[in-house]
Design a protein around this motif. Sequence first.
Motif, mmCIF file in Angstrom:
data_model
loop_
_atom_site.group_PDB
_atom_site.id
_atom_site.type_symbol
_atom_site.label_atom_id
_atom_site.label_comp_id
_atom_site.label_asym_id
_atom_site.label_seq_id
_atom_site.Cartn_x
_atom_site.Cartn_y
_atom_site.Cartn_z
ATOM 1 N N TYR A 79 0.830 -1.206 0.000
ATOM 2 C CA TYR A 79 0.000 0.000 0.000
ATOM 3 C C TYR A 79 0.865 1.256 0.000
ATOM 4 O O TYR A 79 0.623 2.212 -0.743
ATOM 5 N N LEU A 80 1.905 1.228 0.847
ATOM 6 C CA LEU A 80 2.789 2.394 0.941
ATOM 7 C C LEU A 80 3.504 2.630 -0.387
ATOM 8 O O LEU A 80 3.613 3.772 -0.860
ATOM 9 N N SER A 88 1.176 4.152 -2.670
ATOM 10 C CA SER A 88 0.925 5.542 -2.262
ATOM 11 C C SER A 88 2.050 6.446 -2.755
ATOM 12 O O SER A 88 1.808 7.552 -3.278
ATOM 13 N N SER A 119 -3.637 3.247 3.652
ATOM 14 C CA SER A 119 -2.639 2.188 3.840
ATOM 15 C C SER A 119 -2.859 1.502 5.181
ATOM 16 O O SER A 119 -2.795 0.273 5.297
#
Length: 398
Positions: free
Chosen positions: A128-129, A132, A174
């Motif tokens: 997720y990070l 992002s 996240s």
Amino acid sequence: MSVALSDDIQNKQRIRIKRLMMGFAAYVVCGTIVWLYFLTNQTEHTSTAEIAIATAFSLVVQATFYFMIKSGANLKFKDPSLTIQQMIPGFLWVTYLLSITQSVRGIVLVFYFVILMFGIFRLTARQYLALSVLALSGYGIVIAHDISTNAPQFNLTLNLVQLAVLAILLIWFSYFGHEVHDLRNENKIKKAQLIRKHMEIERQRDEIHRTNNELQVVLSKLSTQAITDELTGLANRRHFVDCLQPYIEQAKDSSEFSICLLDLDHFKQINDRYGHNAGDLVLQRFADTAKQCLRKNDLLARYGGEEFILFLPRADKYAAMECAERIRAEFSKIIFEELPDSPSFTLSVGVTIFSPKSDHMKSENLISRADAALYNAKKRGRNQVVLAEPAFKHHFAA
Ligand SMILES: Nc1nc2c(ncn2[C@@H]2O[C@H](COP(=O)(O)OP(=O)(O)OP(=O)(O)O)[C@@H](O)[C@H]2O)c(=O)[nH]1
């Protein structure tokens, strides 16, 4: 390429195609929104070519994944659902849309989250990070490009605020995605534990079933032992009396059944002369021979020592005498070749028929009458069958 896939994999492939179609629907919705803005002149600086490129890109991407899954090429990947692989082009697509739709960027930014939703169950916090960072970098590059090219109507403050909001929302998303991912993993572990428990219960149930079966076998052996004479395999005295009593209680006339008491003659001498084992052999041979002379419903039991008792249902005095005589005759014919001098032996029998008047529904009365007849047979010289007094005085003699 045609690949022979198991039912389980085929099923999963179907689910993957379904997910891809949902992704395609998301592209259609987001694409339609951009087209709407474009057609209503809300995106003044967007050219038809740019928007056509965006549309073509989304179609090519989705078609590529469709053929990958259909051909089974996705199965070579660590995650055959190609979650992250599908999300990266999606993010690039949104970033491109941001670059061509300056005035409605606030709306287009939401598309990042539409794409992030697809990874909600699968992606880890790190993935997720990474996504992002990709989104923020993409938007950052778009802003930098607008600044460097001095794009018309570019509002730096608004874009920086939007970049900050995007960063905050991505961090929150996240964290949220990570929690969902953890929950899913916990559920997976619980499910595996449940399956293991279920299997353990099944195993224990089988074990109980097996023990139960073994117990049944032991029980049936025990109950057979409880009614059987170990040496001869015949019914024992207790079982005989148990079987006889209901007959006595139900019988109405003297033709209903007869009883015989059979006693091997001079059995003590057999033991003394040939030994106890030889005596046992004679008892066993008698039991085998007598059984051959009986009908299926007759019941022969060892009454004790060298004495046997016989129950003959539906046998009147003639039938009973005949049966007893048959046993006596057959037994006397046996030559015990395994004993020194190949001897043969005899037996005496006392016979009585059931008498509703004098038996008073008691087996003792009936048996003691047969015993008296047996005593007479012994007194008269053994090796003979005697019918109990006073019913019938005739007796068969050898
Ligand atoms: N071998 C063997 N002998 C037994 C068994 N049960 C009882 N006996 C013997 O059977 C003998 C019975 O002897 P008695 O009651 O005197 O009778 P008998 O010698 O047959 O004489 P009569 O009945 O009068 O002909 C005894 O010696 C008992 O020890 C057994 O299971 N095996």
